[in-house]
Enzyme design. Structure first.
Site, short mmCIF file in Angstrom:
data_model
loop_
_atom_site.label_atom_id
_atom_site.label_comp_id
_atom_site.label_asym_id
_atom_site.label_seq_id
_atom_site.Cartn_x
_atom_site.Cartn_y
_atom_site.Cartn_z
N LYS A 55 97.89 -35.63 41.28
CA LYS A 55 98.61 -35.63 40.00
C LYS A 55 98.88 -34.19 39.54
O LYS A 55 100.00 -33.86 39.14
CB LYS A 55 97.80 -36.38 38.93
CG LYS A 55 97.77 -37.89 39.16
CD LYS A 55 96.73 -38.56 38.26
CE LYS A 55 96.61 -40.04 38.60
NZ LYS A 55 95.54 -40.73 37.85
N GLN A 99 90.41 -39.40 34.07
CA GLN A 99 90.42 -40.20 35.30
C GLN A 99 89.28 -41.23 35.29
O GLN A 99 88.12 -40.88 35.08
CB GLN A 99 90.31 -39.27 36.52
CG GLN A 99 90.45 -39.98 37.85
CD GLN A 99 91.85 -40.59 38.07
OE1 GLN A 99 92.86 -39.97 37.77
NE2 GLN A 99 91.90 -41.81 38.56
N ASP A 122 98.60 -41.75 29.99
CA ASP A 122 98.24 -42.93 30.78
C ASP A 122 98.57 -44.22 30.03
O ASP A 122 98.54 -45.30 30.62
CB ASP A 122 96.74 -42.91 31.10
CG ASP A 122 96.43 -42.28 32.45
OD1 ASP A 122 97.34 -42.26 33.31
OD2 ASP A 122 95.30 -41.82 32.64
#
Ligand code: NAD
Length: 300
Positions: A55, A99, A122
């Site tokens: 990412k 994460q 997200d």
């Protein structure tokens, strides 16, 4: 019946990333703005390390700022929340991702809640989940939609001109894939069913679906004869299995070789949904940056 069209997520995501890079260039040139993505990782889960590296690398390649913040596995919840608060206040940081999974002692819900919803690229924060459910993905609501279901929807729309009235089955009810996917399809006026581990007669449910999105995490659960001829099949699952030769390989939640004979279109694993997830995360970061600056996202 002819073989299904393969929905090439890798190629689609590459085009999306090229457009994102142009948008980043335009923002820098016209406004001196550089979108910034901060990734937070706790502990040393090897899969998380790879995901975060990919990412941040792709964010850099698109011309963005990107930072990795890593806390040790034994870090406390307060340490993590302090870091998130600092990132919330940092004006160079437009997007924050924490994460998952987090180590046992840390409450993932509290970490997600701590992220400023405007920087929640997200789309996991309850404010963004709530906006998606009540107001839908578009318009001025300022919602952030999770990257995986957003990428799935892009691939579906790439194949189907009109989704209205179609029967869609979402297999899996997680907060990060299944539920938001169902709401995105609902906003497209599909008739949506969510199936899960307690669903009775999954095969019969699947056979009705014009659009089938499998997000379960069970290798090749969906067989070819579960698929309605001509259906659009999106395989989110990533499962590592051992072949007869002793080597491991990645497969999805759908038995691809069988399904490709029946479906109208299908995503491969790997090279389907996976690359779309990262591209959509980067797109969300550009969107977040522009919203925070009060400007429209450049056309590019
Ligand atoms: P999850 O474990 O949170 O949820 C799985 C869902 O599947 C649950 O709702 C459960 O009820 C359902 N389920 C489990 N067993 C079932 C069964 N036998 N029959 C029917 N339903 C069943 O998983 P998740 O985070 O939603 O991820 C699902 C899969 O997608 C995993 O393989 C994951 O690795 C993959 N994934 C891929 C990407 C990507 O970018 N390609 C992103 C996220 C997740």
């Amino acid at each position: 019946m002819s073989e299904a069209r393969i929905l090439d997520g890798k190629a689609f995501a590459a085009r999306l990333c090229a457009r994102i890079a142009r948008q980043v260039g335009a923002l820098q040139q016209s406004r001196g703005l550089k979108p910034g993505l901060a990734a937070v990782r706790v502990g040393d889960n090897p899969a998380s390390e790879i995901y975060v590296r990919n990412k941040t690398k792709q964010a850099c390649e698109a011309g963005m700022n990107s930072w990795q913040h890593r806390l040790p596995a034994e870090a406390s919840q307060d340490q993590l929340l302090d870091l998130i608060r600092r990132l919330n206040e940092d004006r160079q940081v437009h997007g924050i991702l924490v994460q998952l999974p987090l180590p046992g002692g840390i409450d993932a819900g509290a970490a997600i809640d701590a992220v400023d919803p405007a920087k929640d690229v997200d789309g996991f924060h309850v404010i963004n989940a709530g906006r998606l459910v009540t107001r839908g993905p578009g318009g001025p609501s300022g919602v952030m939609v999770p990257g995986t279901p957003l990428g799935c929807l892009m691939l579906i729309k790439d194949h189907l001109d009109k989704l209205e009235g179609l029967e869609a089955l979402v297999l899996g009810r997680s907060n990060i894939v299944g539920k938001p996917m169902a709401h995105l399809l609902l906003a497209e006026h599909c008739t949506v069913t969510i199936a899960h581990s307690r669903t009775r007669d999954l095969a019969a449910m699947c056979r009705r679906a014009d659009i089938l999105v499998a997000a379960v995490g069970r290798a090749e659960l969906v067989r070819g004869d579960w698929i309605k001829p001509g259906a659009t099949v999106i395989d989110v699952g990533i499962n590592r299995i051992e072949g007869a030769d002793g080597k491991t390989r990645l497969v999805g939640d759908v038995a691809f070789a069988e399904a490709v004979e029946v479906a109208g279109a299908i995503t491969p694993v790997p090279g389907g949904v996976g690359p779309m997830t990262i591209a959509c995360l980067l797109q969300n970061t550009v969107t977040a940056c522009c919203r925070q600056a009060g400007i429209p996202v450049p056309e590019a």
